[in-house]
Motif scaffolding. Structure first.
Motif, PDB file in Angstrom:
ATOM      1  N   MET A 214      32.575  94.764   2.972  1.00 21.64           N
ATOM      2  CA  MET A 214      31.361  93.925   3.251  1.00 21.64           C
ATOM      3  C   MET A 214      30.091  94.711   3.199  1.00 21.64           C
ATOM      4  N   LEU A 215      29.053  94.257   2.892  1.00 25.76           N
ATOM      5  CA  LEU A 215      27.698  94.884   2.884  1.00 25.76           C
ATOM      6  C   LEU A 215      26.856  94.112   3.939  1.00 25.76           C
ATOM      7  N   PHE A 216      26.382  94.929   4.675  1.00 21.85           N
ATOM      8  CA  PHE A 216      25.275  94.586   5.754  1.00 21.85           C
ATOM      9  C   PHE A 216      24.096  95.235   6.012  1.00 21.85           C
ATOM     10  N   ASP A 217      23.321  94.699   6.935  1.00 18.63           N
ATOM     11  CA  ASP A 217      21.970  95.384   7.007  1.00 18.63           C
ATOM     12  C   ASP A 217      22.143  96.309   8.529  1.00 18.63           C
ATOM     13  N   ALA A 218      22.319  97.508   8.912  1.00 20.83           N
ATOM     14  CA  ALA A 218      22.754  98.303   9.916  1.00 20.83           C
ATOM     15  C   ALA A 218      21.460  98.735  10.503  1.00 20.83           C
ATOM     16  N   SER A 219      20.337  98.255   9.820  1.00 23.42           N
ATOM     17  CA  SER A 219      18.933  99.057  10.466  1.00 23.42           C
ATOM     18  C   SER A 219      18.399  98.984  12.154  1.00 23.42           C
ATOM     19  N   LYS A 220      19.011  97.608  12.539  1.00 23.97           N
ATOM     20  CA  LYS A 220      18.645  97.425  14.032  1.00 23.97           C
ATOM     21  C   LYS A 220      20.012  97.497  14.828  1.00 23.97           C
ATOM     22  N   LEU A 221      21.272  98.234  14.334  1.00 24.61           N
ATOM     23  CA  LEU A 221      22.317  98.205  14.834  1.00 24.61           C
ATOM     24  C   LEU A 221      22.605  99.593  15.686  1.00 24.61           C
ATOM     25  N   ILE A 222      23.240  99.518  16.857  1.00 22.37           N
ATOM     26  CA  ILE A 222      23.759 100.759  17.489  1.00 22.37           C
ATOM     27  C   ILE A 222      25.305 100.989  17.178  1.00 22.37           C
ATOM     28  N   GLY A 223      25.978 100.033  16.714  1.00 26.00           N
ATOM     29  CA  GLY A 223      27.509 100.083  16.322  1.00 26.00           C
ATOM     30  C   GLY A 223      28.044  98.880  15.623  1.00 26.00           C
ATOM     31  N   VAL A 224      29.160  98.609  15.450  1.00 27.95           N
ATOM     32  CA  VAL A 224      29.533  97.379  14.885  1.00 27.95           C
ATOM     33  C   VAL A 224      31.070  97.288  15.564  1.00 27.95           C
ATOM     34  N   GLU A 225      31.597  96.076  15.466  1.00 30.85           N
ATOM     35  CA  GLU A 225      32.885  95.599  15.963  1.00 30.85           C
ATOM     36  C   GLU A 225      33.585  94.799  15.003  1.00 30.85           C
ATOM     37  N   LEU A 226      34.689  95.099  14.996  1.00 26.75           N
ATOM     38  CA  LEU A 226      35.596  94.247  13.695  1.00 26.75           C
ATOM     39  C   LEU A 226      37.077  93.461  14.462  1.00 26.75           C
ATOM     40  N   ALA A 227      36.978  92.209  14.275  1.00 26.06           N
ATOM     41  CA  ALA A 227      37.807  91.442  14.651  1.00 26.06           C
ATOM     42  C   ALA A 227      38.471  90.643  13.382  1.00 26.06           C
ATOM     43  N   LEU A 228      39.679  89.912  13.782  1.00 28.96           N
ATOM     44  CA  LEU A 228      40.099  89.000  12.803  1.00 28.96           C
ATOM     45  C   LEU A 228      39.721  87.712  12.953  1.00 28.96           C
ATOM     46  N   GLN A 229      39.645  86.783  11.933  1.00 34.78           N
ATOM     47  CA  GLN A 229      39.418  85.394  11.953  1.00 34.78           C
ATOM     48  C   GLN A 229      40.496  84.666  12.908  1.00 34.78           C
ATOM     49  N   GLY A 230      40.183  84.012  13.783  1.00 34.21           N
ATOM     50  CA  GLY A 230      41.135  83.168  14.591  1.00 34.21           C
ATOM     51  C   GLY A 230      41.426  83.851  16.021  1.00 34.21           C
TER      52      GLY A 230
END
Lengths: 241, 208
Positions: A214-230
């Protein structure tokens, strides 16, 4: 009728052969009518096809000329009349090899069945190849920063149910903030990945996907978290930049 | 043996060889050919000289696009074979042989890239053998030195260079580049246009 400005925007793609036929035709029609556009096309073409000059020449193998010479000498003569000659299909029917009606019907049914199955397989293969192409495009960038997603297992959060571990992937980030989340597998069991961005102020949902990237804009982020739908409150992976 | 001859003259010899393979009885211009030499030999000498002059650069383009030396070598072979086949279509004064070769090689390598991705595209775009293409990319027979082009490219922003690379060396359309980079199509078009205008200005300044 397209505006001249629109035609000018299409010139690079036209010269590089990536326009669809309708647009290419529109550009050709416009070029035929406008000397100014033709001058612009010439100018754009000059710049585009100067790009290879920036590459260092690479030596050819010793046998390059010999192979080319052999191929050139094997070329058929230019003038070759085909008047009066029949193709192989015509010859086949002339000799009486006509399929029967039943055989033809069976062939058609088989063609439809095999074709549908083959089309499905071909489509899956095409999707996979397209995905690989996008990933390879990103991986070619020398400034790409790759950050591993850390798996967050069942024991990481008190009270979370045990579930099969989803192998964590990576986040690829470019200096201008463009980023791509890349997982080894698509979201399991028909589910979807949900990606959150972590900012100093809190958590924002970036989007969700069933695919493995998945593409996204990370310019203002300090990290990411991943979860599953539901199960959005149960993280499967995280990364800090 | 043909080092002092222009590319356009060499192409003319290749075209003659392609169209008529006959014994040359005599020659009044010893600079152009040796007496008794067949037209075929003259054409082959010319093609060999073109391969010597431009083959390494065509190889660089193909290798850059495909990332594989063996495939790139095949592209070089096919490029020069096509040059030989279509030599009669070449219009000197409208395009440089070098540009023509780059265009052929790029087309072949792009087809190879598309075969790899199993995504056939409809026939489209401009044929490098066509007069229209040669009119569109006509440049003088003295290509820009690599150092000028490299220097001009270094002035582009990273995103601009990446988009140009994707379009030229990987054969992606603007729509595909937009999808791959998560950008709106209009943004891709304007960045590509901006990059080309910048390059044009820089190259014109350097040449003048």
């Amino acid at each position: 009728m397209m505006e001249e400005r629109d035609i000018v925007d299409l010139l690079p793609e036209y010269l590089l052969g990536t326009l669809d036929p309708d647009q290419a035709q529109a550009v050709e029609a416009a070029l035929a009518e406008s000397p100014a556009l033709r001058r612009e096309a010439e100018s754009v073409g000059r710049v585009l096809f100067a790009l290879p000059e920036s590459l260092d020449p690479e030596p050819l193998p010793d046998e390059a000329w010999t192979k080319l010479q052999t191929a050139v000498r094997a070329e058929p003569p230019v003038r070759q009349s085909t008047v009066g000659k029949r193709g192989p299909w015509a010859a086949m029917f002339r000799t009486g090899l006509r399929p029967t009606g039943i055989a033809l019907a069976l062939s058609l049914v088989l063609l439809v069945v095999v074709g549908a199955w083959g089309w499905q397989g071909a489509r899956m293969q095409a999707d996979l190849a397209n995905e690989q192409r996008i990933i390879a495009y990103w991986m070619r960038n020398p400034d790409l920063q790759i950050v591993s997603l850390r798996g967050v297992g069942a024991g990481a959060r008190p009270g979370a149910d045990a579930r099969p571990e989803i192998p964590p992937g990576v986040v690829c980030v470019l200096p201008d903030g463009r980023a791509m989340m890349l997982q080894p597998y698509a979201a399991p069991g028909g589910s979807r990945y949900v990606l959150y961005g972590i900012t100093p102020q809190g958590r924002v949902e970036l989007g969700e996907t069933s695919e493995r990237f998945m593409l996204f804009d990370a310019s203002k982020l300090i990290g990411v978290e991943l979860a599953l739908q539901g199960r959005r409150d149960e993280l499967v992976a995280e990364a800090r930049f | 043996m043909d080092e002092g001859v222009s590319d356009a003259e060499l192409m003319a010899r290749v075209a003659v060889d392609r169209n008529t393979r006959r014994q040359v009885r005599d020659s009044s211009d010893t600079r152009l050919q040796r007496p008794g030499q067949t037209v075929m030999a003259v054409g082959e000498d010319a093609l060999r000289e073109l391969l010597r002059r431009h083959g390494p650069s065509v190889m660089a383009v193909a290798h850059r696009m495909l990332g594989n030396r063996e495939e790139a070598q095949e592209i070089v072979q096919d490029t020069f074979l096509r040059l030989y086949r279509h030599a009669a279509n070449f219009r000197p004064g409208r395009a440089s042989v070098r540009t023509y070769l780059f265009a052929i090689a790029r087309n072949l390598a792009t087809s190879q890239l598309r075969k790899r991705s199993a995504r056939p595209r409809p026939a489209q775009g401009i044929d490098p053998h066509s007069v229209a293409f040669q009119a569109a990319v006509g440049i003088p027979d003295d290509p820009l030195p690599g150092i000028l082009v490299r220097d001009a490219l270094s002035h582009l922003e990273e995103g601009e260079r990446g988009l140009l690379d994707g379009a030229f060396y990987l054969g992606f359309s603007h729509s595909e580049l937009a999808e791959m980079n998560g950008l709106p199509l209009g943004t891709v078009k304007s960045r590509v246009r901006r990059a080309l205008l910048k390059l044009r200005r820089l190259l014109e300044e350097k040449v003048s």
